[in-house]
Design a protein around this motif. Structure first.
Motif, PDB file in Angstrom:
ATOM      1  N   ASN A 196       7.473   7.854   2.614  1.00  0.00           N
ATOM      2  CA  ASN A 196       7.081   8.772   1.367  1.00  0.00           C
ATOM      3  C   ASN A 196       5.890   8.137   0.798  1.00  0.00           C
ATOM      4  O   ASN A 196       5.471   6.951   0.961  1.00  0.00           O
ATOM      5  CB  ASN A 196       8.389   8.810   0.448  1.00  0.00           C
ATOM      6  CG  ASN A 196       8.813   7.298   0.124  1.00  0.00           C
ATOM      7  OD1 ASN A 196       8.215   6.416  -0.238  1.00  0.00           O
ATOM      8  ND2 ASN A 196      10.170   7.025   0.487  1.00  0.00           N
ATOM      9  N   GLY A 197       5.313   9.052  -0.101  1.00  0.00           N
ATOM     10  CA  GLY A 197       4.078   8.688  -0.642  1.00  0.00           C
ATOM     11  C   GLY A 197       2.806   8.612   0.013  1.00  0.00           C
ATOM     12  O   GLY A 197       2.910   9.217   1.238  1.00  0.00           O
ATOM     13  N   HIS A 198       1.854   7.852  -0.337  1.00  0.00           N
ATOM     14  CA  HIS A 198       0.597   7.942   0.346  1.00  0.00           C
ATOM     15  C   HIS A 198       0.299   6.774   1.018  1.00  0.00           C
ATOM     16  O   HIS A 198       0.470   5.624   0.445  1.00  0.00           O
ATOM     17  CB  HIS A 198      -0.592   8.329  -0.752  1.00  0.00           C
ATOM     18  CG  HIS A 198      -0.280   9.542  -1.376  1.00  0.00           C
ATOM     19  ND1 HIS A 198      -0.877  10.010  -2.254  1.00  0.00           N
ATOM     20  CD2 HIS A 198       0.525  10.690  -1.148  1.00  0.00           C
ATOM     21  CE1 HIS A 198      -0.622  11.239  -2.758  1.00  0.00           C
ATOM     22  NE2 HIS A 198       0.211  11.779  -1.824  1.00  0.00           N
ATOM     23  N   LEU A 243       7.884   9.863  12.026  1.00  0.00           N
ATOM     24  CA  LEU A 243       8.390  10.644  10.840  1.00  0.00           C
ATOM     25  C   LEU A 243       9.062  11.847  11.249  1.00  0.00           C
ATOM     26  O   LEU A 243       9.834  12.552  10.360  1.00  0.00           O
ATOM     27  CB  LEU A 243       7.109  11.025  10.028  1.00  0.00           C
ATOM     28  CG  LEU A 243       6.112   9.743   9.397  1.00  0.00           C
ATOM     29  CD1 LEU A 243       5.049  10.279   8.778  1.00  0.00           C
ATOM     30  CD2 LEU A 243       7.347   9.111   8.032  1.00  0.00           C
ATOM     31  N   ALA A 244       8.758  12.452  12.340  1.00  0.00           N
ATOM     32  CA  ALA A 244       9.278  13.762  12.856  1.00  0.00           C
ATOM     33  C   ALA A 244      10.929  13.566  13.389  1.00  0.00           C
ATOM     34  O   ALA A 244      11.585  14.352  13.517  1.00  0.00           O
ATOM     35  CB  ALA A 244       8.528  14.372  13.992  1.00  0.00           C
ATOM     36  N   ALA A 245      11.054  11.973  13.850  1.00  0.00           N
ATOM     37  CA  ALA A 245      12.475  11.975  14.336  1.00  0.00           C
ATOM     38  C   ALA A 245      13.513  12.024  13.634  1.00  0.00           C
ATOM     39  O   ALA A 245      13.616  11.581  12.526  1.00  0.00           O
ATOM     40  CB  ALA A 245      12.288  10.472  15.207  1.00  0.00           C
ATOM     41  N   SER A 246      14.806  12.682  14.221  1.00  0.00           N
ATOM     42  CA  SER A 246      15.835  12.966  13.297  1.00  0.00           C
ATOM     43  C   SER A 246      16.518  11.673  12.791  1.00  0.00           C
ATOM     44  O   SER A 246      17.010  11.526  11.957  1.00  0.00           O
ATOM     45  CB  SER A 246      16.994  13.889  13.773  1.00  0.00           C
ATOM     46  OG  SER A 246      17.209  13.324  15.314  1.00  0.00           O
ATOM     47  N   ARG A 255       7.057  18.300   5.870  1.00  0.00           N
ATOM     48  CA  ARG A 255       7.440  17.171   5.108  1.00  0.00           C
ATOM     49  C   ARG A 255       6.569  16.118   4.919  1.00  0.00           C
ATOM     50  O   ARG A 255       6.720  15.495   3.971  1.00  0.00           O
ATOM     51  CB  ARG A 255       8.853  16.779   5.686  1.00  0.00           C
ATOM     52  CG  ARG A 255       9.555  15.587   5.071  1.00  0.00           C
ATOM     53  CD  ARG A 255      10.343  16.302   3.923  1.00  0.00           C
ATOM     54  NE  ARG A 255      11.513  15.296   3.434  1.00  0.00           N
ATOM     55  CZ  ARG A 255      12.172  15.639   2.355  1.00  0.00           C
ATOM     56  NH1 ARG A 255      12.047  16.903   1.808  1.00  0.00           N
ATOM     57  NH2 ARG A 255      13.051  14.740   1.986  1.00  0.00           N
ATOM     58  N   HIS A 256       5.761  15.999   6.056  1.00  0.00           N
ATOM     59  CA  HIS A 256       4.759  14.761   6.217  1.00  0.00           C
ATOM     60  C   HIS A 256       3.385  15.468   6.783  1.00  0.00           C
ATOM     61  O   HIS A 256       3.627  16.130   7.628  1.00  0.00           O
ATOM     62  CB  HIS A 256       5.336  13.809   7.404  1.00  0.00           C
ATOM     63  CG  HIS A 256       6.692  13.170   6.795  1.00  0.00           C
ATOM     64  ND1 HIS A 256       6.835  12.270   5.704  1.00  0.00           N
ATOM     65  CD2 HIS A 256       7.890  13.572   7.168  1.00  0.00           C
ATOM     66  CE1 HIS A 256       8.201  12.157   5.492  1.00  0.00           C
ATOM     67  NE2 HIS A 256       8.907  12.689   6.501  1.00  0.00           N
ATOM     68  N   ILE A 257       2.394  14.656   6.500  1.00  0.00           N
ATOM     69  CA  ILE A 257       1.066  15.081   6.921  1.00  0.00           C
ATOM     70  C   ILE A 257       0.329  13.837   7.379  1.00  0.00           C
ATOM     71  O   ILE A 257       0.234  12.783   6.539  1.00  0.00           O
ATOM     72  CB  ILE A 257      -0.032  15.779   6.170  1.00  0.00           C
ATOM     73  CG1 ILE A 257       0.766  17.266   5.740  1.00  0.00           C
ATOM     74  CG2 ILE A 257      -0.905  15.968   6.702  1.00  0.00           C
ATOM     75  CD1 ILE A 257      -0.169  18.186   4.965  1.00  0.00           C
ATOM     76  N   VAL A 258      -0.288  13.689   8.515  1.00  0.00           N
ATOM     77  CA  VAL A 258      -1.009  12.574   9.058  1.00  0.00           C
ATOM     78  C   VAL A 258      -2.331  12.948   9.330  1.00  0.00           C
ATOM     79  O   VAL A 258      -2.563  14.156  10.084  1.00  0.00           O
ATOM     80  CB  VAL A 258      -0.246  11.943  10.367  1.00  0.00           C
ATOM     81  CG1 VAL A 258      -1.073  10.791  11.087  1.00  0.00           C
ATOM     82  CG2 VAL A 258       1.184  11.581  10.136  1.00  0.00           C
ATOM     83  N   GLY A 274       7.773  13.908   0.596  1.00  0.00           N
ATOM     84  CA  GLY A 274       7.352  13.460   2.053  1.00  0.00           C
ATOM     85  C   GLY A 274       6.246  12.241   1.724  1.00  0.00           C
ATOM     86  O   GLY A 274       6.315  11.672   0.933  1.00  0.00           O
ATOM     87  N   SER A 275       5.247  12.397   2.846  1.00  0.00           N
ATOM     88  CA  SER A 275       4.197  11.487   2.896  1.00  0.00           C
ATOM     89  C   SER A 275       3.099  12.108   3.518  1.00  0.00           C
ATOM     90  O   SER A 275       2.812  12.901   4.028  1.00  0.00           O
ATOM     91  CB  SER A 275       4.576  10.296   3.723  1.00  0.00           C
ATOM     92  OG  SER A 275       4.953  10.787   5.023  1.00  0.00           O
ATOM     93  N   VAL A 276       2.103  11.154   3.233  1.00  0.00           N
ATOM     94  CA  VAL A 276       0.506  11.602   3.676  1.00  0.00           C
ATOM     95  C   VAL A 276      -0.187  10.244   3.973  1.00  0.00           C
ATOM     96  O   VAL A 276      -0.013   9.239   3.306  1.00  0.00           O
ATOM     97  CB  VAL A 276      -0.494  12.131   2.502  1.00  0.00           C
ATOM     98  CG1 VAL A 276      -1.795  12.432   3.070  1.00  0.00           C
ATOM     99  CG2 VAL A 276       0.032  13.615   2.016  1.00  0.00           C
TER     100      VAL A 276
END
Length: 463
Positions: free
Chosen positions: A19-21, A43-46, A216-219, A242-244
């Protein structure tokens, strides 16, 4: 393909909080692209706390193809896109991206900006400013859009970081009028955006979009070459819970935005930095290190990571002085065929036209938008410097590196010698650091001043 296992502190990045940046800065060859994919996979893994759909944004289509190749089968919840494809897809989901002719083409952009300059010039007495190279105006309007400048007042206050040529307030007022006239011209022609103001359109729509966020997340890979406005839009496009994660290398910043992650809406406590080079031999890395220390490669010291020398030994980069450009092409074609017997070789030139001309007659895989799959079997890749961002090859051949070619004369005319050297020098750095074990540079006349002139760095050849 099986992703390489993380080395040393790379695991720390993969397991950063979900979570966070987060900001990760690393030198060429430090494994940023691999870390980006591994981070996205986790981050995508369940099984990961706070997991969910992940968007992996990268620089160009060739790199998307490569990332799809290395993407693990288990990473089904990871979507890989260029920024432009993400932006167009988002606007299309709102019914605000026409299926055809919605975005200004590069040729239309040149024509309409020229028309805007002529229109605004009629409002003033004759002045040399209106005779400046078109490349200056194209770049200045791109910079305004990329920085997210929305008013003349903001434009006048905006620090011109990384831009050699200062502009007086009156000149900036003229540029602003040209921008407004250009936008008026393309709107009349039925276009909604050009490529450089897509991010502002995305941000405008996101501010009103109450739908749950898709990701939920962006890389972000190769983040140094996305505009600040693009990064801001990605920060706003992610689920707030989520997170960046931003990966970048400011020695490889090739579009002159003069930006830092600090101006992009990222809020972090610590920057992860990687100086280790796992790609190049020590001899190629020494050339890259010497380049990184040249005055035109300078930037914000807080954002630059000086590469450390790797342990793997090899041969020195070969610098070949030829009698003419035609002779260079003969040498390059022969050497490309020889290297391609046992591995991958990339013939990289400053422009696509030059790359195609040099590679004429060779069977090549083009590093272009139509690259459908990544092929690691021995063979020849062909492309411009910028098309090789994030990629690596067993050997790299760089033709046409003479002083009359690099920096390009039109870039010097448009931006001045200092700014042109910085832009072109970073492109050379990108190309050089794509080579794992063999690097061959050719020139005719005098070698470019953008390369270090330390003879000990090269094996010099005059065929």
């Amino acid at each position: 393909m099986t992703l390489p296992a993380p080395v040393g502190r790379q695991s720390n990045v993969i397991f950063l909080p979900p979570n966070g940046h987060q900001v990760v800065l690393g030198t060429a060859g430090s494994g940023k692209t691999t870390m980006a994919m591994l981070r996205a996979q986790r981050l995508a893994a369940s099984t990961t706390v706070n997991s969910g759909p992940v968007l992996l944004v990268t620089y160009n289509n060739a790199l998307v193809t490569y990332l799809e190749y290395i993407k693990p089968a288990s990473a089904r919840n990871v979507t890989i896109r260029t920024y432009a494809r993400f932006a167009r897809g988002y606007l299309n989901s709102l019914g605000k991206m026409p299926p055809r002719n919605g975005i200004v083409t590069s040729n239309q952009r040149r024509i309409w900006i020229e028309m805007a300059i002529k229109e605004v010039a009629q409002r003033y007495k004759p002045h040399a400013f209106f005779g400046r190279d078109l490349g200056f105006f194209l770049d200045e309007l791109e910079w305004i859009s990329g920085m997210g400048v929305s008013t003349l007042e903001d434009y006048l206050r905006m620090p011109r970081v990384g831009r050699e040529r200062a502009l007086a307030g009156k000149s900036q007022e003229i540029v602003w009028q040209i921008l407004l006239e250009y936008r008026n011209l393309y709107a009349k022609a039925g276009r909604r955006n050009d490529w450089y103001d897509l991010a502002t359109s995305v941000r405008r729509e996101l501010a009103q979009d109450m739908r749950p966020r898709m990701y939920r997340h962006i890389v972000i890979d190769e983040g140094q070459d996305l505009s600040p406005e693009s990064i801001r839009s990605l920060v706003e496009a992610v689920d707030p819970a989520g997170s960046v994660t931003f990966f970048g290398d400011y020695h490889q910043m090739i579009y002159g935005q003069g930006m830092s992650w600090r101006s992009c809406g990222l809020k972090i406590r610590r920057v992860e930095k990687f100086a280790e080079n796992y790609r190049n031999t020590a001899e190629i890395a020494r050339l890259a290190i010497a380049m990184s220390r040249m005055p035109h490669m300078a930037g914000d010291p807080a954002d630059l990571v000086e590469p450390s020398e790797p342990r793997a030994a090899g041969t020195r980069p070969t610098l070949v002085q030829c009698g003419s450009e035609a002779h260079e092409m003969e040498v390059v074609r022969a050497q490309a065929l020889d290297y391609a017997r046992n591995g991958t070789v990339a013939v990289l030139a400053r422009t696509w036209d030059d790359a195609r001309r040099v590679c004429a007659g060779l069977s090549v895989r083009q590093l272009h938008t139509d690259l459908s799959r990544w092929d690691t079997s021995p063979g020849i890749y062909c492309g411009a410097y910028h098309s090789a961002k994030g990629l690596e090859f067993d050997a790299v051949i760089m033709p046409l590196c003479g002083a009359t070619r690099m920096p390009q004369p039109d870039k010097v005319k448009a931006f001045g010698p200092g700014d042109a050297a910085a832009r072109e020098g970073r492109l050379l750095y990108v190309a050089i650091t794509r080579a794992r074990s063999d690097l061959l540079i050719t020139y005719s006349g005098t070698v470019t001043p953008l390369l270090p002139h330390d003879d000990a760095l090269y094996a010099k050849v005059t065929p």
